[in-house]
Design an enzyme around this catalytic site. Structure first.
Site, mmCIF file in Angstrom:
data_model
loop_
_atom_site.group_PDB
_atom_site.id
_atom_site.type_symbol
_atom_site.label_atom_id
_atom_site.label_comp_id
_atom_site.label_asym_id
_atom_site.label_seq_id
_atom_site.Cartn_x
_atom_site.Cartn_y
_atom_site.Cartn_z
ATOM 1 N N ASN A 89 0.807 -1.227 0.000
ATOM 2 C CA ASN A 89 0.000 0.000 0.000
ATOM 3 C C ASN A 89 0.841 1.279 0.000
ATOM 4 O OD1 ASN A 89 -2.510 1.677 0.880
ATOM 5 N ND2 ASN A 89 -1.043 1.981 2.548
ATOM 6 N N HIS A 90 2.104 1.235 0.444
ATOM 7 C CA HIS A 90 2.893 2.465 0.611
ATOM 8 C C HIS A 90 3.153 3.151 -0.734
ATOM 9 C CE1 HIS A 90 5.865 -0.644 -0.379
ATOM 10 N NE2 HIS A 90 6.531 0.328 -0.951
ATOM 11 N N SER A 140 -4.378 2.514 -8.433
ATOM 12 C CA SER A 140 -5.175 3.731 -8.609
ATOM 13 C C SER A 140 -5.782 3.746 -10.002
ATOM 14 C CB SER A 140 -4.234 4.929 -8.457
ATOM 15 O OG SER A 140 -4.828 6.102 -8.917
ATOM 16 N N TYR A 153 4.028 9.163 -11.008
ATOM 17 C CA TYR A 153 3.171 8.320 -10.153
ATOM 18 C C TYR A 153 2.384 7.318 -10.990
ATOM 19 C CZ TYR A 153 -0.868 7.233 -7.160
ATOM 20 O OH TYR A 153 -1.866 6.591 -6.460
ATOM 21 N N ALA A 155 3.059 6.170 -13.912
ATOM 22 C CA ALA A 155 3.953 5.150 -14.485
ATOM 23 C C ALA A 155 4.194 4.017 -13.488
ATOM 24 C CB ALA A 155 5.274 5.797 -14.884
ATOM 25 N N LYS A 157 2.213 3.036 -11.134
ATOM 26 C CA LYS A 157 0.984 2.256 -10.924
ATOM 27 C C LYS A 157 0.670 1.393 -12.150
ATOM 28 C CE LYS A 157 -0.144 3.604 -6.697
ATOM 29 N NZ LYS A 157 -0.032 2.681 -5.563
ATOM 30 N N ILE A 188 -9.626 9.527 -2.785
ATOM 31 C CA ILE A 188 -9.980 9.142 -1.404
ATOM 32 C C ILE A 188 -9.532 10.271 -0.458
ATOM 33 C CG2 ILE A 188 -9.740 7.324 0.363
ATOM 34 C CD1 ILE A 188 -10.835 6.313 -2.395
ATOM 35 N N THR A 190 -7.766 11.023 2.036
ATOM 36 C CA THR A 190 -6.614 11.011 2.953
ATOM 37 C C THR A 190 -5.997 12.412 2.955
ATOM 38 O OG1 THR A 190 -5.052 10.325 1.233
ATOM 39 C CG2 THR A 190 -6.167 8.577 2.443
HETATM 40 N N1 LIG Z 1 -5.763 8.859 -1.440
HETATM 41 C C1 LIG Z 1 -6.109 8.730 -2.731
HETATM 42 O O1 LIG Z 1 -6.838 9.558 -3.313
HETATM 43 C C2 LIG Z 1 -5.656 7.530 -3.488
HETATM 44 C C3 LIG Z 1 -4.737 6.626 -2.994
HETATM 45 N N2 LIG Z 1 -4.369 5.536 -3.742
HETATM 46 C C4 LIG Z 1 -3.399 4.576 -3.239
HETATM 47 O O2 LIG Z 1 -3.693 4.226 -1.907
HETATM 48 C C5 LIG Z 1 -2.475 3.940 -1.207
HETATM 49 C C6 LIG Z 1 -2.431 4.734 0.087
HETATM 50 O O3 LIG Z 1 -2.530 6.120 -0.230
HETATM 51 P P1 LIG Z 1 -2.814 7.205 0.911
HETATM 52 O O4 LIG Z 1 -3.363 6.532 2.100
HETATM 53 O O5 LIG Z 1 -3.560 8.313 0.287
HETATM 54 O O6 LIG Z 1 -1.328 7.706 1.197
HETATM 55 P P2 LIG Z 1 -0.677 8.345 2.532
HETATM 56 O O7 LIG Z 1 0.272 9.387 2.030
HETATM 57 O O8 LIG Z 1 -1.685 8.725 3.529
HETATM 58 O O9 LIG Z 1 0.149 7.116 3.129
HETATM 59 C C7 LIG Z 1 1.313 6.679 2.527
HETATM 60 C C8 LIG Z 1 2.009 5.720 3.467
HETATM 61 O O10 LIG Z 1 3.253 5.317 2.869
HETATM 62 C C9 LIG Z 1 4.311 5.604 3.799
HETATM 63 N N3 LIG Z 1 5.515 5.986 3.066
HETATM 64 C C10 LIG Z 1 5.774 7.172 2.467
HETATM 65 N N4 LIG Z 1 6.997 7.142 1.908
HETATM 66 C C11 LIG Z 1 7.512 5.928 2.183
HETATM 67 C C12 LIG Z 1 8.763 5.311 1.912
HETATM 68 N N5 LIG Z 1 9.728 5.955 1.251
HETATM 69 N N6 LIG Z 1 8.980 4.043 2.351
HETATM 70 C C13 LIG Z 1 8.019 3.400 3.039
HETATM 71 N N7 LIG Z 1 6.805 3.919 3.329
HETATM 72 C C14 LIG Z 1 6.570 5.181 2.908
HETATM 73 C C15 LIG Z 1 3.775 6.743 4.670
HETATM 74 O O11 LIG Z 1 4.353 6.781 5.953
HETATM 75 P P3 LIG Z 1 5.730 7.520 6.299
HETATM 76 O O12 LIG Z 1 5.648 8.898 5.740
HETATM 77 O O13 LIG Z 1 5.757 7.447 7.783
HETATM 78 O O14 LIG Z 1 6.795 6.681 5.684
HETATM 79 C C16 LIG Z 1 2.323 6.322 4.814
HETATM 80 O O15 LIG Z 1 2.197 5.358 5.816
HETATM 81 C C17 LIG Z 1 -1.344 4.259 -2.182
HETATM 82 O O16 LIG Z 1 -0.888 3.073 -2.794
HETATM 83 C C18 LIG Z 1 -1.997 5.164 -3.203
HETATM 84 O O17 LIG Z 1 -1.365 5.091 -4.457
HETATM 85 C C19 LIG Z 1 -4.889 5.317 -4.980
HETATM 86 C C20 LIG Z 1 -5.783 6.187 -5.518
HETATM 87 C C21 LIG Z 1 -6.240 7.358 -4.824
HETATM 88 C C1 LIG Z 2 -9.172 12.856 -9.482
HETATM 89 C C2 LIG Z 2 -8.744 11.485 -9.891
HETATM 90 C C3 LIG Z 2 -9.923 10.612 -10.285
HETATM 91 C C4 LIG Z 2 -10.791 11.207 -11.337
HETATM 92 C C5 LIG Z 2 -12.040 11.730 -10.756
HETATM 93 O O1 LIG Z 2 -12.521 12.715 -11.313
HETATM 94 O O2 LIG Z 2 -12.578 11.178 -9.776
HETATM 95 C C6 LIG Z 2 -7.982 10.839 -8.735
HETATM 96 C C7 LIG Z 2 -7.905 9.330 -8.935
HETATM 97 C C8 LIG Z 2 -6.575 8.911 -8.361
HETATM 98 C C9 LIG Z 2 -6.044 10.097 -7.651
HETATM 99 C C10 LIG Z 2 -4.541 10.190 -7.330
HETATM 100 C C11 LIG Z 2 -4.001 8.993 -6.726
HETATM 101 O O3 LIG Z 2 -4.006 7.937 -7.275
HETATM 102 C C12 LIG Z 2 -3.288 9.160 -5.408
HETATM 103 C C13 LIG Z 2 -2.231 10.146 -5.488
HETATM 104 C C14 LIG Z 2 -1.732 10.213 -4.057
HETATM 105 C C15 LIG Z 2 -0.735 11.272 -3.853
HETATM 106 O O4 LIG Z 2 -0.404 11.376 -2.479
HETATM 107 C C16 LIG Z 2 -1.212 12.616 -4.380
HETATM 108 C C17 LIG Z 2 -2.564 12.589 -5.033
HETATM 109 C C18 LIG Z 2 -2.777 11.521 -6.064
HETATM 110 C C19 LIG Z 2 -1.944 11.896 -7.265
HETATM 111 C C20 LIG Z 2 -4.286 11.414 -6.446
HETATM 112 C C21 LIG Z 2 -4.855 12.634 -7.139
HETATM 113 C C22 LIG Z 2 -6.333 12.487 -7.561
HETATM 114 C C23 LIG Z 2 -6.540 11.302 -8.463
HETATM 115 C C24 LIG Z 2 -5.804 11.560 -9.763
#
Ligand SMILES: NC(=O)C1=CN([C@@H]2O[C@H](COP(=O)(O)OP(=O)(O)OC[C@H]3O[C@@H](n4cnc5c(N)ncnc54)[C@H](OP(=O)(O)O)[C@@H]3O)[C@@H](O)[C@H]2O)C=CC1
Ligand SMILES: C[C@H](CCC(=O)O)[C@H]1CC[C@H]2[C@@H]3C(=O)C[C@@H]4C[C@H](O)CC[C@]4(C)[C@H]3CC[C@]12C
Length: 263
Positions: A89-90, A140, A153, A155, A157, A188, A190
């Site tokens: 998930n990271h 994503s 990013y 690329a 995924k 989402i 976050t």
């Molecule tokens: N939120 C969204 O809109 C979307 C999220 N996703 C996916 O969901 C997943 C979670 O996203 P989200 O919860 O938003 O992200 P967050 O930024 O909230 O969490 C990311 C996590 O990864 C850890 N992390 C960051 N850098 C590193 C590193 N170098 N090594 C190890 N761990 C690391 C962070 O902790 P720490 O900084 O302590 O290392 C944290 O625990 C991701 O895979 C993201 O691509 C997909 C689509 C949309």
């Molecule tokens: C807005 C996009 C979806 C299209 C819509 O209109 O709903 C989002 C879908 C995926 C998002 C990105 C993502 O995958 C997580 C990344 C996490 C990073 O911490 C920064 C943001 C994101 C690039 C995030 C941005 C919105 C989407 C593109």
């Protein structure tokens, strides 16, 4: 289904990973959590124990370190003697902006968001074969449909989809009963995602708590894919297959492009 199961969650110090840890704790699973920030992991572990986790521990470190994946899986083997579910998930930090030309950033992000996933899954496979367990890969919609401002990013995924969808085929051919679930997520709520895009994308993000539960459900039921939020993701995927240029133009038109920061 997950009571007493041994589960690793990466990126569990915040966001969706943190919420997955809390759901799994309520389900009385054994947890091994990873991320970089030890202080946050300590708090998440404490909360997991309060919520009912069978056990909870953490390993801190950055996933661009080549030795960390082996370390994490050795910890699972030494403490539990096996593993039932690996949730990848990271993500490393990336900005929502025009591609700056920084190839070093692309290389680093590939290491964190993709290569470490491959290394973790590789190290976990012997234990997962033994337990007939599951790999859950959090991806994503940006890993299926490339919108603007997420080139590095996106690329990473897309790479996950290529690697894990191919690996799934090989496991089926070899009759290895390890499931691979790819999670295609939309926007989402976050903190990190809202901080990155709320000034450009006016949409209301979906709740991280429900998202986390859907990912766990998909993994436990051994689904091929999780789409969340289901309607948004499915309609975007459908439109992409029939009218990709129309979809591209809808996405561009829905952004407040004038607010995008240039890095
Ligand atoms: N939120 C969204 O809109 C979307 C999220 N996703 C996916 O969901 C997943 C979670 O996203 P989200 O919860 O938003 O992200 P967050 O930024 O909230 O969490 C990311 C996590 O990864 C850890 N992390 C960051 N850098 C590193 C590193 N170098 N090594 C190890 N761990 C690391 C962070 O902790 P720490 O900084 O302590 O290392 C944290 O625990 C991701 O895979 C993201 O691509 C997909 C689509 C949309
Ligand atoms: C807005 C996009 C979806 C299209 C819509 O209109 O709903 C989002 C879908 C995926 C998002 C990105 C993502 O995958 C997580 C990344 C996490 C990073 O911490 C920064 C943001 C994101 C690039 C995030 C941005 C919105 C989407 C593109």
């Amino acid at each position: 289904m997950l009571r007493g199961k041994r589960v690793i969650v990466t990126g569990a110090s915040s966001g969706i990973g943190e919420q997955m840890a809390y759901h799994l704790a309520r389900m009385e699973a054994h947890l091994l959590l990873t991320a970089r920030t030890e202080a946050k992991l300590q708090k998440v572990v404490e909360r997991c124990l309060e919520l009912g986790a069978a056990s909870a521990r953490y390993i801190s470190g950055s996933m661009d370190s080549p030795s960390l994946p082996e370390e994490v899986l050795s910890e699972a083997e030494n403490t539990w003697g096996g593993l039932d579910m690996l949730i990848l998930n990271h993500i490393g930090q990336s900005s929502f902006s025009y591609f700056s030309g920084d190839v070093g950033h692309v290389r680093k992000l590939m290491d964190i968001n993709f290569v470490s996933y491959v290394a973790l899954a590789t190290a976990a496979l012997p234990m997962l074969k033994e337990s007939e367990g599951s790999i859950v890969v959090v991806s994503s919609i940006a890993g299926r449909i490339a919108g603007p401002f997420t080139a590095p990013y996106s690329a990473t995924k897309f790479a996950l989809d290529g690697f894990f969808s191919s690996l799934r085929q090989e496991l089926i051919i070899e009759k290895v009963n390890v499931s691979i679930t790819l999670c295609i997520l939309g926007y989402i709520n976050t903190e990190s995602a809202m901080r990155a895009v709320s000034h450009v994308i006016p949409d209301t993000p979906a709740p991280k708590e429900e998202c986390a539960l859907e990912i766990i459900r998909g993994g436990a039921l051994r689904w091929r894919e999780v789409h969340y939020p289901p309607r948004t993701v499915s309609s975007m995927l459908l439109l992409r297959s029939f009218a990709p240029e129309l979809l591209d133009s809808i996405v561009r038109g829905s952004y407040r492009v004038e607010n995008v920061r240039r890095t």
